[in-house]
Design an enzyme around this catalytic site. Sequence first.
Site, mmCIF file in Angstrom:
data_model
loop_
_atom_site.group_PDB
_atom_site.id
_atom_site.type_symbol
_atom_site.label_atom_id
_atom_site.label_comp_id
_atom_site.label_asym_id
_atom_site.label_seq_id
_atom_site.Cartn_x
_atom_site.Cartn_y
_atom_site.Cartn_z
ATOM 1 N N SER A 139 0.819 -1.104 0.211
ATOM 2 C CA SER A 139 0.021 -0.136 0.103
ATOM 3 C C SER A 139 1.100 1.243 0.102
ATOM 4 O O SER A 139 2.063 1.232 0.531
ATOM 5 C CB SER A 139 -1.094 -0.294 1.282
ATOM 6 O OG SER A 139 -1.470 1.281 1.478
ATOM 7 N N TYR A 152 -2.115 -1.732 10.480
ATOM 8 C CA TYR A 152 -2.489 -2.102 8.873
ATOM 9 C C TYR A 152 -1.129 -1.422 8.260
ATOM 10 O O TYR A 152 -0.880 -1.891 7.682
ATOM 11 C CB TYR A 152 -3.729 -1.176 8.637
ATOM 12 C CG TYR A 152 -3.680 -1.273 6.989
ATOM 13 C CD1 TYR A 152 -4.455 -2.303 6.495
ATOM 14 C CD2 TYR A 152 -3.357 -0.197 5.997
ATOM 15 C CE1 TYR A 152 -4.863 -2.650 4.973
ATOM 16 C CE2 TYR A 152 -3.551 -0.345 4.589
ATOM 17 C CZ TYR A 152 -4.116 -1.401 4.100
ATOM 18 O OH TYR A 152 -4.377 -1.417 2.951
HETATM 19 N N1 LIG Z 1 -8.438 0.099 -1.547
HETATM 20 C C1 LIG Z 1 -7.405 0.758 -1.269
HETATM 21 O O1 LIG Z 1 -7.508 1.856 -1.150
HETATM 22 C C2 LIG Z 1 -5.962 -0.245 -1.011
HETATM 23 C C3 LIG Z 1 -5.188 0.641 -1.122
HETATM 24 C C4 LIG Z 1 -3.877 -0.085 -0.781
HETATM 25 C C5 LIG Z 1 -3.927 -1.290 -0.569
HETATM 26 N N2 LIG Z 1 -5.059 -2.257 -0.682
HETATM 27 C C6 LIG Z 1 -4.869 -3.610 -0.476
HETATM 28 O O2 LIG Z 1 -5.593 -4.307 -1.436
HETATM 29 C C7 LIG Z 1 -5.989 -5.374 -1.019
HETATM 30 C C8 LIG Z 1 -7.654 -5.676 -1.285
HETATM 31 O O3 LIG Z 1 -8.290 -4.573 -0.927
HETATM 32 P P1 LIG Z 1 -9.680 -3.975 -1.426
HETATM 33 O O4 LIG Z 1 -9.335 -2.593 -1.456
HETATM 34 O O5 LIG Z 1 -9.947 -4.628 -2.736
HETATM 35 O O6 LIG Z 1 -10.744 -4.216 -0.250
HETATM 36 P P2 LIG Z 1 -11.992 -5.310 -0.286
HETATM 37 O O7 LIG Z 1 -12.803 -5.091 -1.461
HETATM 38 O O8 LIG Z 1 -12.521 -5.318 1.348
HETATM 39 O O9 LIG Z 1 -11.268 -6.708 -0.276
HETATM 40 C C9 LIG Z 1 -10.683 -7.271 0.681
HETATM 41 C C10 LIG Z 1 -10.622 -8.890 0.166
HETATM 42 O O10 LIG Z 1 -9.748 -9.800 1.219
HETATM 43 C C11 LIG Z 1 -10.567 -10.569 1.521
HETATM 44 N N3 LIG Z 1 -10.509 -11.036 2.913
HETATM 45 C C12 LIG Z 1 -10.093 -10.168 4.048
HETATM 46 N N4 LIG Z 1 -9.912 -11.036 5.115
HETATM 47 C C13 LIG Z 1 -9.573 -12.268 4.750
HETATM 48 C C14 LIG Z 1 -9.245 -13.506 5.314
HETATM 49 N N5 LIG Z 1 -8.944 -13.544 6.612
HETATM 50 N N6 LIG Z 1 -9.236 -14.670 4.556
HETATM 51 C C15 LIG Z 1 -9.385 -14.435 3.236
HETATM 52 N N7 LIG Z 1 -9.941 -13.349 2.401
HETATM 53 C C16 LIG Z 1 -9.915 -12.506 3.166
HETATM 54 C C17 LIG Z 1 -11.999 -10.335 1.417
HETATM 55 O O11 LIG Z 1 -12.828 -11.558 1.194
HETATM 56 P P3 LIG Z 1 -14.139 -11.803 2.269
HETATM 57 O O12 LIG Z 1 -15.040 -10.769 1.918
HETATM 58 O O13 LIG Z 1 -14.570 -12.934 1.761
HETATM 59 O O14 LIG Z 1 -13.442 -11.867 3.535
HETATM 60 C C18 LIG Z 1 -12.136 -9.295 0.353
HETATM 61 O O15 LIG Z 1 -12.066 -10.168 -1.199
HETATM 62 C C19 LIG Z 1 -5.919 -5.412 0.241
HETATM 63 O O16 LIG Z 1 -4.761 -6.063 0.740
HETATM 64 C C20 LIG Z 1 -5.593 -3.892 0.772
HETATM 65 O O17 LIG Z 1 -4.974 -3.925 1.870
HETATM 66 C C21 LIG Z 1 -6.099 -1.285 -0.759
#
Ligand SMILES: NC(=O)c1ccc[n+]([C@@H]2O[C@H](COP(=O)([O-])OP(=O)(O)OC[C@H]3O[C@@H](n4cnc5c(N)ncnc54)[C@H](OP(=O)(O)O)[C@@H]3O)[C@@H](O)[C@H]2O)c1
Length: 249
Positions: A139, A152
């Site tokens: 991130s 985080y």
């Molecule tokens: N969006 C941003 O601004 C941003 C910025 C930097 C980095 N990121 C990173 O990008 C990645 C994806 O995030 P996103 O923004 O797409 O958020 P999101 O829509 O909330 O997706 C998170 C995903 O992680 C899965 N997950 C969470 N806990 C889990 C567990 N214990 N076991 C298996 N699956 C799990 C969720 O699946 P379930 O719903 O089935 O639990 C969901 O599919 C993350 O690593 C996040 O830190 C995001």
Amino acid sequence: MDFSKATILITGGNSGIGRALAEALAAQGAKLIITGRNATSLKATLDANPGMESYELDVSSPDAVKRFAMTVTLQHPDLNAVIHNAGIMVIENVLAESVDLDIAERTIATNLLGPIRLTTALLPHLRSKSEAAIVTVSSGLAFVPRADTPTYGATKAAIHSWSQSLRHELRDTSISVIEIAPPLVATDLTPGQSANPRAMPLAEFISEAVSLLSAAETPSEVLVQRVMPQRTAERTGNFEAIFGMINPA
Ligand SMILES: NC(=O)c1ccc[n+]([C@@H]2O[C@H](COP(=O)([O-])OP(=O)(O)OC[C@H]3O[C@@H](n4cnc5c(N)ncnc54)[C@H](OP(=O)(O)O)[C@@H]3O)[C@@H](O)[C@H]2O)c1
């Protein structure tokens, strides 16, 4: 690494960045295997994307990760890439009368131990492939943290460091280690984030990130333009200014 010909496992492929990345890579010709905890959103993703495969997996469970790695490599011997995308981001109040350490522990188990455990379990299989990739998702907050989500930011800084070490240690193998460091993207990672006007639209992020991933020579860090100020903050002397913007006094 030619991802369009790869068989790719994406954790957390049932929503947000993971699902959009899975769909974009599948559109280029890759075979996609997605995992998540939520059976309903996994099914919805599969229904919308015939040809994808899915497994329920909680990446924070050591036993489940071990069992899953055995099953997925048996059922998909062509698997040659993993994208460690699953993650959680939860606000922590370090000044609360009773601090809830459950948030910190769940965040570390999911965001940091999850990729470490799954990589360890998949490594013998990936090493047997002529070309393979381990892709981590850190991130912009790995480089300039958001102070109300301290664990985080710490897990994402750790994933950055771990990716650098893994890349070096695997330098003489067939495995590339690639880190994707997204900026703030409009997903449901935190409440209200998908409607945040300061967030990069998901489709724009995926398009730029996938074009970087598809470059003839895959970069070791996939950095869209929006994340560059955070990624380079220490180097450019802008850390304090950006920290202040992210964390108003
Ligand atoms: N969006 C941003 O601004 C941003 C910025 C930097 C980095 N990121 C990173 O990008 C990645 C994806 O995030 P996103 O923004 O797409 O958020 P999101 O829509 O909330 O997706 C998170 C995903 O992680 C899965 N997950 C969470 N806990 C889990 C567990 N214990 N076991 C298996 N699956 C799990 C969720 O699946 P379930 O719903 O089935 O639990 C969901 O599919 C993350 O690593 C996040 O830190 C995001």
